[in-house]
Enzyme design. Structure first.
Site, PDB file in Angstrom:
ATOM      1  CB  SER A 198      -0.928  -0.006   1.220  1.00 14.75           C
ATOM      2  OG  SER A 198      -0.182  -0.167   2.411  1.00 14.75           O
ATOM      3  CD  GLU A 199       4.841  -0.412   0.207  1.00 20.28           C
ATOM      4  OE1 GLU A 199       5.528  -1.209   0.875  1.00 20.28           O
ATOM      5  OE2 GLU A 199       3.893  -0.780  -0.522  1.00 20.28           O
ATOM      6  CB  VAL A 200       0.869   4.055  -4.392  1.00 22.55           C
ATOM      7  CG1 VAL A 200       1.943   3.536  -5.327  1.00 22.55           C
ATOM      8  CG2 VAL A 200      -0.257   3.058  -4.224  1.00 22.55           C
TER       9      VAL A 200
END
Length: 261
Positions: free
Chosen positions: A133-135
């Protein structure tokens, strides 16, 4: 207290991330302790296989909030060095010259997915959840990306890197991130069954088989060291960028980044 518990049972080493109060989230201590334990196991001829798991309800929930807060305030150089430490951990696990099993007992997010991808065999409880989920923070899964792409393929990685969506064990099995999804009460039995299969192979041959598979897949240790440096520089640059700072601040303060309506 160590963030990692290392228990030897005969020729099998059980490596347990031991921060259940924060769902085994990564911080400097956990990264250092895992890297040290892996280096110790590499040198131990009495160990034939390694099982990696998490204490409590989760495998690993990704980055620790306090650690993230510190990195959000750190310089680009400090962020690069921090990212290199995580990259080194992943590389050591990937190239450990012994069979490795990820015993995924619960949620695996961010770097937790990286650990799963770096293990030779991954078995997950049915209720496990996964995410890259880094974005959503204005970042990318940089240092774990080579191992995740190798595990699930470019097509799946492109989607998950871009959407940051949560997916379940069934989806993880279909894309190749894990090899088996089993009921939670059958997880240990499934791991023991695979350990039984591994015990029938010659240890030297297994080490060579692992190097063979990685080499045929285009993954060489020396090449990965260069890739890790480049990816550490990328994530460091993004963490100190306006968008990365915006995303991290919003996450830490339970707000919304500016790109959301």
């Amino acid at each position: 207290m160590s963030a990692v518990e290392l228990v030897r049972k005969g020729v099998v080493a059980h490596l347990v991330m031991n921060r259940p109060e924060v769902h085994n989230a990564f911080d400097d201590g956990l990264i250092a302790d895992l890297a040290a334990a892996i280096a110790e196991l590499e040198a131990d001829d009495g160990v034939r296989a390694v099982v990696l798991s998490g204490a409590g309800a989760s495998f690993s929930a990704g980055a620790d909030l306090r650690w993230m807060r510190g990195m959000a305030q750190a310089s680009e150089d400090e962020n690069r060095e921090d990212s290199l430490r995580l990259a080194t951990l992943m590389r050591r696990l990937q190239f450990l010259a012994k069979p490795t099993i990820a015993r995924v007992n619960g949620a695996a997010f961010g770097g937790g997915v990286g650990l799963v991808a770096c293990c030779d065999i991954a078995i997950a409880a049915d209720g496990s959840k996964f995410a890259l989920s880094e974005v959503k923070l204005g970042l990318v899964p940089a240092v774990i990306s080579p191992y995740v792409v190798a595990a699930i393929g470019l097509r799946q990685a492109r989607r998950l890197f871009l959407t940051g969506e949560v997916f379940d064990a069934r989806a993880a099995l279909a894309m190749g991130l894990i090899h088996e999804a089993v009921p939670a009460d059958g997880l240990d039995a499934a791991v023991e069954r695979v350990l039984g299969l591994l015990g029938k192979g010659g240890p030297v041959a297994q080490g060579e088989a692992k190097r063979l598979a990685l080499g045929m897949g285009g993954m060489a240790l020396t090449a990965m060291e260069k890739v890790d440096r480049e990816n550490a520089a990328l994530i460091a640059r993004l963490r100190v960028s306006p968008e990365g700072q915006d995303g991290l601040s919003a996450f830490l303060e339970k707000g919304q980044p500016s790109w959301l309506p």
